[in-house]
Design an enzyme around this catalytic site. Structure first.
Site, PDB file in Angstrom:
ATOM      1  NE  ARG A 104      -3.852   0.634   1.912  1.00  0.00           N
ATOM      2  CZ  ARG A 104      -5.076   0.709   2.431  1.00  0.00           C
ATOM      3  NH1 ARG A 104      -5.294   1.435   3.513  1.00  0.00           N
ATOM      4  NH2 ARG A 104      -6.083   0.045   1.886  1.00  0.00           N
ATOM      5  CG  HIS A 131      -8.426   0.089  -2.810  1.00  0.00           C
ATOM      6  ND1 HIS A 131      -7.638  -1.003  -2.451  1.00  0.00           N
ATOM      7  CD2 HIS A 131      -9.096   0.444  -1.676  1.00  0.00           C
ATOM      8  CE1 HIS A 131      -7.823  -1.261  -1.173  1.00  0.00           C
ATOM      9  NE2 HIS A 131      -8.690  -0.410  -0.676  1.00  0.00           N
ATOM     10  CD  GLN A 134     -12.964  -2.102  -0.474  1.00  0.00           C
ATOM     11  OE1 GLN A 134     -12.129  -2.072   0.409  1.00  0.00           O
ATOM     12  NE2 GLN A 134     -14.166  -2.644  -0.281  1.00  0.00           N
ATOM     13  CG  ASP A 220     -13.511   6.359  -1.154  1.00  0.00           C
ATOM     14  OD1 ASP A 220     -13.569   6.208   0.083  1.00  0.00           O
ATOM     15  OD2 ASP A 220     -12.458   6.223  -1.805  1.00  0.00           O
ATOM     16  CB  CYS A 260     -13.948   1.098  -0.042  1.00  0.00           C
ATOM     17  SG  CYS A 260     -13.270   2.767   0.151  1.00  0.00           S
ATOM     18  NE  ARG A 288     -10.050  -5.512   0.510  1.00  0.00           N
ATOM     19  CZ  ARG A 288      -9.326  -4.479   0.941  1.00  0.00           C
ATOM     20  NH1 ARG A 288      -9.911  -3.404   1.432  1.00  0.00           N
ATOM     21  NH2 ARG A 288      -7.994  -4.484   0.833  1.00  0.00           N
TER      22      ARG A 288
HETATM   23  N1  NVA Z   1      -9.931   6.602  -1.448  1.00  0.00           N
HETATM   24  C1  NVA Z   1      -9.566   6.227  -0.103  1.00  0.00           C
HETATM   25  C2  NVA Z   1      -9.780   4.751   0.105  1.00  0.00           C
HETATM   26  C3  NVA Z   1      -9.438   4.252   1.485  1.00  0.00           C
HETATM   27  C4  NVA Z   1      -9.598   2.778   1.626  1.00  0.00           C
HETATM   28  C5  NVA Z   1      -8.119   6.609   0.142  1.00  0.00           C
HETATM   29  O1  NVA Z   1      -7.286   6.403  -0.745  1.00  0.00           O
HETATM   30  O2  NVA Z   1      -7.829   7.126   1.231  1.00  0.00           O
HETATM   31  N1   CP Z   2     -11.193  -0.194   2.508  1.00  0.00           N
HETATM   32  C1   CP Z   2      -9.912  -0.250   2.921  1.00  0.00           C
HETATM   33  O1   CP Z   2      -8.987  -0.517   2.161  1.00  0.00           O
HETATM   34  O2   CP Z   2      -9.764  -0.042   4.264  1.00  0.00           O
HETATM   35  P1   CP Z   2      -8.404   0.184   5.062  1.00  0.00           P
HETATM   36  O3   CP Z   2      -7.874   1.522   4.656  1.00  0.00           O
HETATM   37  O4   CP Z   2      -8.803   0.128   6.505  1.00  0.00           O
HETATM   38  O5   CP Z   2      -7.446  -0.917   4.699  1.00  0.00           O
END
Ligand code: NVA
Ligand code: CP
Length: 304
Positions: A104, A131, A134, A220, A260, A288
């Site tokens: 990540r 992502h 997800q 989101d 998500c 997930r």
């Molecule tokens: N769009 C959000 C998703 C978090 C799971 C982010 O990147 O923070």
């Molecule tokens: N939806 C998701 O990826 O959650 P986290 O940021 O908690 O991993």
């Protein structure tokens, strides 16, 4: 076996997703029946986090353990990754000591460079652009609740972020449509989204119009991780892009709501929608675990 990565949704074909969704169903069923299944015995997953996480960390760590393997957690703060070791060098070293890597991070380019120097499969656990894990869980959740997503309409309300881009890619791979409504200045960038064309989505200036007749309404956060400096400006710009009960009424009567998570009730989603009967947000989170178990099994063992 040929080395395969999952860096963006379109890295796998429709046929592969159909296989993965079928494996997910079976793996979930076995898990619910407390049947031990350890195909990844002695395999090690390295998880690299340059951004925060609850669900992704938990689902990968629990997932690999449930398949008989183990996980090692690395973050930028207390590894050499945060001190400027080149990503190519880190990939060489980490992939010689493990069987699978999940990352990540910020730019997509980082996971691409890592994968290019890795001896083992690499999974994108979220980048600024995508992502994919997800969306795999979200589509599995849709199938579980409503059957095939082919030909259906997904309404995306809000930022053209990593989630939006991945929905758009998924629409091309699995042949469904996306109605996108973003505030002015936050429109989809097809190249950044990695799209082949514009056939599978339509843009709407009015979010209510985007929701009309949709089979699934999803949104989101207004500000994604890494963009915190824009928070106040985004709060103003996104004010009218909240999924509320009036918007859900315009979608099909059996339309689902997805997010998500983590969510901000009162911002991108009204509490009554998030906690209402059409919301499947907890199923998405749970899935997930199962979709990623199918993915890890597939990347390491192929079709079983
Ligand atoms: N769009 C959000 C998703 C978090 C799971 C982010 O990147 O923070
Ligand atoms: N939806 C998701 O990826 O959650 P986290 O940021 O908690 O991993």
């Amino acid at each position: 076996m040929q080395l395969k990565h999952f860096l963006q949704f379109k890295d796998l074909t429709r046929d592969e997703f159909e296989y993965l969704f079928e494996r997910t169903r079976r793996i979930k069923e076995q898990f619910k029946a407390y049947q031990t299944y350890h195909p990844l015995h002695d395999r090690t997953l390295v998880m690299i986090f340059e951004k925060a996480s609850t669900r992704t960390r938990l689902s990968f760590e629990a997932g690999i353990q449930q398949l008989g393997g183990s996980a090692i957690y690395l973050n930028t703060r207390d590894s050499q990754l945060g001190r400027g070791e080149p990503v190519e060098d880190a990939a060489q070293v980490i992939s010689r000591m493990s069987d699978l890597v999940m990352i990540r991070t910020f730019e997509q380019d980082i996971v691409e460079r890592f994968a290019a120097h890795s001896r083992v499969p690499v999974i994108n656990g979220l980048t600024n652009e995508y992502h994919p894990c997800q969306i795999m869980a979200d589509i599995y959740t849709y199938i579980e609740q409503r059957g095939s997503i082919k030909g259906k309409t997904v309404a995306w309300i809000g930022d053209s972020n990593n989630m939006c881009n991945t929905w758009l890619q998924a629409a091309e791979v699995l042949d469904f449509n996306v109605h996108v409504s973003t505030p002015p200045g936050y429109e989809v960038e097809p190249e950044r989204a990695g799209l082949y064309g514009t056939d599978h989505y339509e843009e709407f200036t009015d979010p209510m119009e985007a929701a009309k007749g949709a089979d699934l309404v999803t949104t989101d956060v207004w500000t994604s991780m890494g963009f915190e400096a824009e928070n106040e400006e985004r709060k103003r710009d996104f004010e009218d892009w909240q999924v509320d009960a009036d918007m859900m009424r315009l979608a099909k009567p059996d339309a689902l709501f997805m997010h998500c998570l983590p969510a901000h009730r009162g911002e991108e989603v009204a509490a009554e929608v998030m906690d209402g009967p059409r919301s499947v947000v907890w199923d998405e989170a749970e899935n997930r675990l199962h979709t990623q178990k199918a993915l890890m099994e597939y990347l390491l063992l192929g079709r079983v």
